[in-house]
Design a protein around this motif. Structure first.
Motif, PDB file in Angstrom:
ATOM      1  N   GLN A  89       0.817  -1.209   0.000  1.00 12.42           N
ATOM      2  CA  GLN A  89       0.000   0.000   0.000  1.00 12.42           C
ATOM      3  C   GLN A  89       0.856   1.268   0.000  1.00 12.42           C
ATOM      4  O   GLN A  89       0.552   2.229  -0.695  1.00 12.42           O
ATOM      5  N   SER A  90       1.940   1.260   0.787  1.00 13.50           N
ATOM      6  CA  SER A  90       2.750   2.476   0.883  1.00 13.50           C
ATOM      7  C   SER A  90       3.636   2.704  -0.338  1.00 13.50           C
ATOM      8  O   SER A  90       3.996   3.837  -0.641  1.00 13.50           O
ATOM      9  N   THR A  91       3.973   1.640  -1.084  1.00 12.58           N
ATOM     10  CA  THR A  91       4.831   1.801  -2.251  1.00 12.58           C
ATOM     11  C   THR A  91       4.070   1.792  -3.572  1.00 12.58           C
ATOM     12  O   THR A  91       4.617   2.176  -4.599  1.00 12.58           O
ATOM     13  N   GLY A  92       2.844   1.299  -3.549  1.00 17.05           N
ATOM     14  CA  GLY A  92       2.073   1.200  -4.780  1.00 17.05           C
ATOM     15  C   GLY A  92       2.413  -0.038  -5.597  1.00 17.05           C
ATOM     16  O   GLY A  92       1.951  -0.193  -6.725  1.00 17.05           O
ATOM     17  N   SER A 108       2.451  -4.185  -6.404  1.00 16.48           N
ATOM     18  CA  SER A 108       1.457  -5.248  -6.240  1.00 16.48           C
ATOM     19  C   SER A 108       1.850  -6.112  -5.049  1.00 16.48           C
ATOM     20  O   SER A 108       3.006  -6.151  -4.644  1.00 16.48           O
TER      21      SER A 108
END
Length: 90
Positions: A12-15, A17
């Motif tokens: 979520q924090s890095t985008g 998968s």
């Protein structure tokens, strides 16, 4: 925190998968484990240091029978947090 939760947070924090994040985490853990097995220490900036400490063999007494036994020598992974982490936990 479980590995699944860590993967979800990092994804979520890095985008990235979840699958790619899991692959990255697995490779990181594998690399750290191999370094420790090779006798190297691992420095994680902002978190702490991991190293292997050898514990010598020792004698111990059984509490009920008072029989003396020898505990064999072993290696143990030691984690020492950075001062920043220590301060945050106070």
């Amino acid at each position: 925190m479980l590995q699944k939760e860590l993967i979800t947070r990092v994804a979520q924090s890095t985008g990235m998968s979840r699958a790619k994040t899991e692959e990255l985490l697995t490779a990181t853990v594998s690399s750290i484990t191999q370094a420790l097995l090779d006798g190297d220490s691992v420095q994680l900036m902002g978190l702490g240091n991991l190293s292997v400490k050898e514990k010598p063999s020792r004698k111990m007494s059984h509490p009920q029978t008072h029989e003396i036994t020898v505990v064999p020598a072993k290696k143990q992974v030691v984690f020492k947090p950075t001062n920043g982490v220590k301060e945050e936990l106070k």
